[in-house]
Design an enzyme around this catalytic site. Sequence first.
Site, short mmCIF file in Angstrom:
data_model
loop_
_atom_site.label_atom_id
_atom_site.label_comp_id
_atom_site.label_asym_id
_atom_site.label_seq_id
_atom_site.Cartn_x
_atom_site.Cartn_y
_atom_site.Cartn_z
N GLY A 1 0.32 3.67 4.20
CA GLY A 1 -0.85 4.52 4.43
C GLY A 1 -0.59 5.55 5.53
N SER A 2 -1.64 5.85 6.26
CA SER A 2 -1.60 7.01 7.17
C SER A 2 -0.63 6.86 8.34
CB SER A 2 -2.99 7.29 7.72
OG SER A 2 -3.84 7.72 6.69
N ILE A 3 -0.15 5.66 8.63
CA ILE A 3 0.80 5.58 9.75
C ILE A 3 2.13 6.24 9.40
CG2 ILE A 3 -0.22 3.53 10.82
CD1 ILE A 3 2.09 1.90 9.69
N ILE A 4 2.26 6.69 8.14
CA ILE A 4 3.48 7.42 7.78
C ILE A 4 3.36 8.91 8.14
CG2 ILE A 4 3.08 8.33 5.44
CD1 ILE A 4 5.69 6.96 4.58
#
Lengths: 627, 136
Positions: A305-308
């Site tokens: 998800g968004s931690i990428i």
Amino acid sequence: MSRQPVGPAALGRGAATVEQHRETHRRFRRRAVFGGLMLAVVAGMFGWRLASLQLLEPERFVAHGEAQRIKTLRLRAGRGAIVDRNGVDLVLSVPGQSMIANPRRVEDPVRAARALAQVLGADPEVLERRISSDKSFVYLGRQVDLEVAEAILALEISGVYAQEEWERIRPGGDSALSILGRTDIDSIGISGIELVYDGPLSGTDGERKFEMGMRGASIPGGEYSVEPACNGRTLVLTLDRALQFEAERLLLERVEAVGAKGGVLVAMHPATGEILVSATVRRSADGVVRISSEHLAVTWTYEPGSIIKPLTVSAILDRAVAAPDTVREVPPRLKVHDATFSDSPFHETVELTLADIIRRSSNVGTILWAQDLGAEALHEQLREFGLGSVTDLDFPGEASGILHPAGRWSGTSLPTIAIGQGVSTTPLQMLVAYSALANGGVRPAPTLVLGTRDDDGVFEPRRPGPSLSVLPAAVAAEVVGMMEQVVASGTGTRAQVSGYRVAGKTGTAWKVLPAGGYGSKGNRSYVASFAGFLPAEAPRLAVIVVVDEPSGEVYSGGRVAAPVFAEFARFAVRQLRIPSADERVEADREGRVMALTPARHAILREAAEASRLEQSGELVAASATSG
Amino acid sequence: MTAVLRHPRLGLGQRIDDGTGGRAVVRPAARSAVALAVFGFFATLLALAAFQSVVVSGQFEFDRLQRRLEDGRDRSQLLRAEVARLESPGRILEVAGGRLGLVSPPTRLYLPSVVPGDPLTILLPPVGDPFSRTYR
């Protein structure tokens, strides 16, 4: 003519006696010769036997003689301990007792089995079968308690003995179980670190030979030789026991509180790649959340998800596609091929800088810039961060995750991968990538082992894995600056730690359902995560928290995972003695009062008192008096 | 009266003609030498026996010490494990919450991370394994 008598009569009485003596003499000679021959035959037989014993087949008899008087005692090498980075025992071997029997020497198997079953708590029929067999060695119980062994020996059952064996124990219970792994009952590693480092931990057995006299006592001056056992080496891990325990405690509480399936917390020193903590908890079938024996930080893959997004932005900055303050118009929705992407929470079309896009975790904004970047560049950058391949950890069962080559990407791959969907990673891979950002663009090789120590305390450090430069330091610093804004005023404010600048990013990923697809709003499953590091200006601690399938209204990374990060970081900076900004500034100030633990306070007070007495001479006088 | 015939004092190995056809007679000094040799022989035997006794008792003592050493190492290892268990955070938390009835505070107050005088470097693992079982 007179006739002469013939024979003895003719010789007279004397002649008869002489003849008799001659006869006796001849008989004696015959007997002597016969006796001599017999003796010679017997002597010959003895000689032959002697020759056959000494010359023809001496080895067998030498071995037989040695077996009678030479006793060889096997010296079992102790399996090395596993300690944490501070030398605290995590796993060690202790002497245990196993109960054995020689069934041929057990006089009454039925009675013996009943008596043994009561003490051992075993099935009497099973024991009876064992001690009624025609074998000469059977186990009655492996690694029993010392009290049990003593109770059995007190029964004085013939043919039942105790045998010393090593028992592997973990004084801290199940803490760090997924990393440490297990051994079988013979102390052979079967999982985790015990398996990976089974060779150095095992050591080499030795033996002691001595000449044995009556009652097993050694004969003075007899044959005696010792080949010492070479104990296994002590393995020094990078883990910190206190941090590990705290991480597990926090995860257990959080996973229970949000009704999640499980959780992972991994902490690392970003410069060296030393893993300080790797905690895994799972909800069991009975609904209870427990410490897991599976090292999910490296075996479990999920869509991050968004931690990428900081990784995507790194590629955008590195290729000079945009700068942190480059403004772009970001619509509320974006359709790419057959998929529509939107931001949460909803917003009208707004102008956002790249830094704002990260701070607000805008999917649409990230996708727009990723389209400008291109699939090849994004794939290459993610690869350099270590996604899609196993790390240098060398842990059994480590997963590589999935990052298909750019050539195999579909029309929606670029936008989905840019925001952390359609790609799978392990929690450790993401932490290594974040460590690279914290480390000025240099990706560290993660490790769980600092080195090994032998019996004499000589420490042999493990050769660190190669560090790779994956990003210019300036670009990494720009990304870190953007991540600081996430924690300061973005989606990750719950990750703030008083006194420290924290950089991080939240992630709330959709989870692929068992039937396929991500489901629709209301029946989606999520993976909430937060990854970050501190102090942002000189990072010494990088942490990732992943909570699997939080249920209920609270499921976002900012609300589920970020608080765990903050709570853990507050504890960790004390344990690792990472000074806060204030402490660094005022550490040298004269007369500064610092809080102390009671034990530390007592030590300092005693030291001050001793110093005062020594200066005044009272201590010397007191010593002289007592002496 | 009967006169006692005494030989004049003779040196070792000297012979006298005692009227028995020239047969040699061993003087008392030679007898002493023989007695001394016999005594020496037995004294040597006795000394050997005493030495053997010392060796045997030494061997027994060696075996006994060896057993004590092994028992001591085993005991030390058990104590080491017990210390590790007692120091484990899980047990401390269990005792605090269970036997002592302590409860976690609603908010935690952390002490400063750096205390003046404390070494900032991490403690090195202890050297030397006193529980080595190399020699048994």
